[in-house]
Enzyme design. Structure first.
Site, short mmCIF file in Angstrom:
data_model
loop_
_atom_site.label_atom_id
_atom_site.label_comp_id
_atom_site.label_asym_id
_atom_site.label_seq_id
_atom_site.Cartn_x
_atom_site.Cartn_y
_atom_site.Cartn_z
N ASP A 171 -10.33 2.87 1.39
CA ASP A 171 -10.52 2.39 2.77
C ASP A 171 -11.19 3.44 3.66
OD1 ASP A 171 -9.57 -0.21 2.65
OD2 ASP A 171 -7.51 0.34 3.14
N LYS A 207 0.81 -1.23 0.00
CA LYS A 207 0.00 0.00 0.00
C LYS A 207 0.84 1.28 0.00
CE LYS A 207 -4.22 -1.82 2.10
NZ LYS A 207 -5.28 -1.62 3.08
#
Ligand code: NAP
Length: 276
Positions: free
Chosen positions: A111, A74
């Site tokens: 997210d 990420k």
């Protein structure tokens, strides 16, 4: 028709190392089937050493719509694709890469919005939150809570330095406590650590200081009912489990990959599949 018989079929995938455990294919394939979209979604095992080659190869593949990105890529992904939304400064982690029609790649983070979606009906402005953990998920939670106007955040983390860094970077009022500290009074308690997950140590925390109208949110979704959520239910506190966020962040990525809104009216059926 599958990608094996039709190599031009559009597809997206989730990349990580390890990746076999990912629930993303189940979610995306469920929506593709419900919407009768002729496309595929799969897992792809990519190690850190392979990441830049992977991106290079996929950028030349016009059938590839993009990928979801999970541990440990990420942060590394921030250096490999365009970041038009300023995710680097705002969250510091990318979980979705999308291939544009002209072949260029752009990254984003779903997210934060996925986390906020299940609790967005409440007014969090000026409220107190406690966040356990200071990793990638906590960064997205912090950004989402800041957007929601949260008053103050207390991090409970084993690395006080990391948690303090997050607060400073986000310019959010707050403090940091060690893992064994007594919880402060808070309106919202979020577990953004892997504690309580299958195969990980339990989360040892006592909920007594929380008021009766507090909400407890566990990002862990395996098991779905964690020890934390069990303890919260015992106290009659409102709870949100990790599947809501998992489905929420996937829904935003699905729209970016396939240009269609997931049929959320089938959420109950999807949740059953995910816990089966
Ligand atoms: P991560 O980047 O590895 O961060 C984990 C955080 O938890 C770190 O701050 C780490 O501490 C802390 N931690 C780990 N083990 C610990 C222990 N034994 N004691 C105390 N603290 C510990 O992972 P992540 O991506 O943030 O994910 C965290 C959890 O959220 C995972 O369970 C993941 O499955 C879940 N998650 C769920 C969703 C969803 O959609 N529901 C989305 C994202 C993540 P250090 O900083 O000291 O290493």
């Amino acid at each position: 028709m599958t990608r094996e018989t039709d190599p031009d079929m559009p597809y997206a995938e989730v990349i990580g190392d390890p990746i076999a455990h990912s629930k993303s294919p189940l979610i995306h394939k469920f929506w593709l089937e419900r919407l009768a979209i002729e496309a595929d979604y799969r897992t792809c095992h990519v190690t850190p050493a392979e990441l830049s080659d992977y991106i290079e190869r996929r950028s030349g593949d016009s059938a590839w719509r993009g990928c979801n990105v999970t541990i440990p890529h990420k942060i590394a992904m921030l250096d490999l694709v365009a970041d038009p939304g300023g995710v680097r400064e705002k969250i510091g982690a990318m979980n979705t890469v999308v291939r544009q029609a002209d072949g260029s790649l752009m990254g984003t983070n779903t997210d934060a919005a996925g986390f906020l979606a299940p609790i967005a009906d409440s007014d969090w402005s000026g409220k107190q939150a406690v966040v356990i953990g200071a990793g990638g998920a906590a960064r997205a939670v912090l950004f989402a809570l800041k957007q929601a106007g949260i008053g103050e955040i207390t991090f409970v983390a084993r690395s006080g330095l990391k948690a303090t860094g997050l607060l400073v970077q986000a310019s959010v009022k707050g403090s940091v406590l060690p893992m064994d500290a007594r919880l402060p009074k808070a309106d919202l308690l979020i577990n953004a650590s892997p504690l309580g997950m299958t195969g990980k140590p339990p989360l040892e925390i006592y909920l007594d200081p929380l008021p009766d109208d507090a909400l407890v949110y566990d990002l862990v979704y395996a098991p779905l009912e964690t020890g934390l959520l069990r303890a919260a239910k015992k106290r009659d506190l409102a709870v949100v489990d990790g599947l809501d966020m998992l489905i929420g962040q996937a829904a935003l990525a699905f729209e970016l990959f396939f240009g269609a809104t997931p049929p959320m009216e089938h959420d109950a059926e999807l949740r059953k599949l995910l816990v089966a």
